[in-house]
Enzyme design. Structure first.
Site, PDB file in Angstrom:
ATOM      1  N   VAL A 226      40.758  37.921  24.899  1.00 32.27           N
ATOM      2  CA  VAL A 226      41.700  39.025  24.125  1.00 32.27           C
ATOM      3  C   VAL A 226      41.040  40.052  23.626  1.00 32.27           C
ATOM      4  CG1 VAL A 226      43.548  39.200  22.331  1.00 32.27           C
ATOM      5  CG2 VAL A 226      43.220  36.935  23.552  1.00 32.27           C
ATOM      6  N   HIS A 253      43.701  37.933  29.016  1.00 31.64           N
ATOM      7  CA  HIS A 253      43.845  37.322  30.100  1.00 31.64           C
ATOM      8  C   HIS A 253      43.646  35.970  30.033  1.00 31.64           C
ATOM      9  CE1 HIS A 253      40.927  36.203  33.517  1.00 31.64           C
ATOM     10  NE2 HIS A 253      41.929  36.098  34.107  1.00 31.64           N
ATOM     11  N   GLY A 368      37.902  45.257  34.525  1.00 28.02           N
ATOM     12  CA  GLY A 368      36.590  45.408  34.824  1.00 28.02           C
ATOM     13  C   GLY A 368      35.650  44.108  34.246  1.00 28.02           C
ATOM     14  N   MET A 370      33.650  43.219  30.350  1.00 26.88           N
ATOM     15  CA  MET A 370      33.672  43.407  28.821  1.00 26.88           C
ATOM     16  C   MET A 370      33.120  44.648  28.575  1.00 26.88           C
ATOM     17  SD  MET A 370      30.917  40.896  27.214  1.00 26.88           S
ATOM     18  CE  MET A 370      31.480  39.315  27.883  1.00 26.88           C
ATOM     19  N   HIS A 391      42.416  41.371  41.604  1.00 23.41           N
ATOM     20  CA  HIS A 391      42.519  41.050  40.438  1.00 23.41           C
ATOM     21  C   HIS A 391      41.542  41.430  39.226  1.00 23.41           C
ATOM     22  CE1 HIS A 391      39.615  37.607  40.343  1.00 23.41           C
ATOM     23  NE2 HIS A 391      40.325  37.002  39.518  1.00 23.41           N
TER      24      HIS A 391
END
Length: 463
Positions: A226, A253, A368, A370, A391
């Site tokens: 998050v 995610h 992408g 972090m 994805h």
């Protein structure tokens, strides 16, 4: 009469001496073992006399199938030729992932396939693999984390707010997001999903309901996150009536937690028993959608997908409340799921395992890493890709390789260079573990149109 139900008790009632006896005993011993034998035999008698009435029944439906139309268990050979397929960004994809797709395309039920530019090796179908099948669903073609998905909310707050309130935003993520197998929220929220009939009708789901309730609004471990970040909108004609500029966004995610994992495990086992395959493709065992187990998996899979959405809704509701702002845009999509869609004029089951639906005009978010941007996209409806896109960036190095190759100080250096704060996270999720998202996006220009970007700034992951 002894207390334990035996096959001969059912034969005495008139059950045929075939596999329906074993199925009945298996179902009863699993779900009805505490009930009195006399009561079960009385019910079994009714089933035998009126099997049609018990079609689809959670306990007896499988027995009825054994009585009326037993599932044919036969060894399936692969076809010599592959179903049609397309590969995007072929030079960036490892050979083993390609061969996994090639094998899947030889399944007798395969209709069409595609490989996305972020693809890498997985179990059964590769991650980034898309496969359309005829009236068959492959649990490992969906994936273990059923309904794993992205969710982005955009707030009408200027991006500069992140710098000014950095400490408060870090505290929100630290104290109000929960990760991993054991963390749950102190204050639980209810959801209409828990009144769904599947939780009562399917014995497996009945057993998982309490755990699912406890885990609502939490995220898994691994690559789940998050994060607060900067959403950049440049299109003056965007459909959200947002002025071009930079806004605060919240991106999450995660998937269906223990609920989805248990569904995947249970039905993968059933598929492997009903659909024996050569060893190199045994993870691609399927369930025929005309069978009891196939229909039950379809219901369970859809429930798990809806549960995953409910988890994201809960995460964004909690954090939005703490921000004191109402989101103006919400974009979300599954990337581990199966859909009934039209392929070449016929209905097929389209499995997207680590792939984003990209039907014409359909919105999605492709992250992408972090330290790398994510992309807000609109699907172009490319039929050769089975209306799909990547994805994410996709892994370049396995988790094991990351632990051998990178150190925590390597990660700190990357975070500092990109002005990103990380809370939690392990070496196996190092930014360097992932492919170059810009290359991936470049390799799918015919699949999606980019509408905006999301740059991570404060990232929360499992410890």
């Amino acid at each position: 009469m002894g207390n334990k139900l035996k096959g001969k008790d059912l034969i005495k009632l008139g059950f045929p001496k075939n596999n329906s006896i074993n199925i009945a005993l298996g179902q009863i011993n699993r779900y009805r073992k505490r009930e009195k034998k006399e009561r079960i035999l009385e019910e079994a008698k009714t089933v035998l006399q009126n099997p049609e009435q018990f079609k689809g029944n959670a306990i007896w439906g499988k027995v009825v199938e054994g009585l009326l139309k037993p599932v044919e268990v036969k060894f399936h050979q692969l076809r010599h030729t592959r179903a049609p397929f397309s590969i995007y960004g072929e030079n960036e994809i490892d050979e083993h992932a390609k061969y996994q797709l090639y094998d899947a395309l030889k399944l007798p039920v395969a209709v069409q396939g595609a490989l996305m530019p972020d693809a890498h090796t997985g179990y059964g179908l590769p991650i980034g693999g898309v496969l359309a099948t005829e009236n068959a669903v492959i649990p490992y073609g969906v994936g273990v984390d059923i309904g794993c998905r992205m969710c982005l909310t955009i707030y009408p707050i200027k991006a500069s707010y992140i710098k000014g309130k950095q400490h408060q935003l870090e505290n929100i993520l630290t104290n109000h997001t929960k990760f991993g197998m054991y963390e749950t929220h102190d204050k639980k929220h209810d959801h209409e999903l828990f009144s769904r009939s599947e939780f009562n009708d399917i014995p497996l789901l009945k057993r998982l309901k309490v755990k699912a309730y406890k885990q609502l609004g939490t995220s898994g471990s691994g690559n789940h996150f998050v994060e607060f970040g900067v959403v950049s909108i440049s299109d003056t004609n965007n459909q959200w009536q947002l002025k071009p500029g930079d806004y605060i966004g919240l991106l999450s995610h995660s998937g269906s937690r223990g609920l989805g994992a248990n569904i995947a495990k249970h039905y993968t086992y059933l598929a492997s028993k009903q659909c024996p395959l050569p060893k190199n493709v045994q993870h691609l065992a399927w369930l025929d959608l005309d069978t009891h187990d196939g229909q039950e998996y379809w219901l369970a899979m859809n429930l798990a997908g809806d549960y995953a959405k409910a988890c994201h809704d809960d995460i964004h509701y909690r954090i939005g409340k703490l921000l004191g702002s109402k989101a103006v845009v919400k974009i979300e999509n599954h990337h581990n799921f199966a859909w009934k869609e039209m392929v070449n004029g016929k209905e097929a089951i389209v499995h997207r395992k680590g792939a984003t639906p990209a039907n014409k005009g359909e919105l999605g978010i492709i992250p992408g890493s972090m330290t790398a941007p994510g992309y807000i996209v609109s699907g172009l409806g490319n039929t050769e890709s089975l209306n799909s896109a990547s994805h994410g960036a996709g892994r370049l190095h396995s988790r094991r390789k990351c632990k051998e190759k990178f150190t925590k100080s390597d990660i700190k250096h990357q975070l500092k260079m990109n002005d990103v704060t990380l809370i939690g996270g392990g070496v196996d999720e190092a930014p360097m573990a992932y492919k170059d998202i810009k290359k991936v996006m470049n390799n799918q220009q015919e699949l999606v149109e980019v509408l905006g970007t999301f740059a991570p700034k404060i990232v929360r992951m499992d410890k």
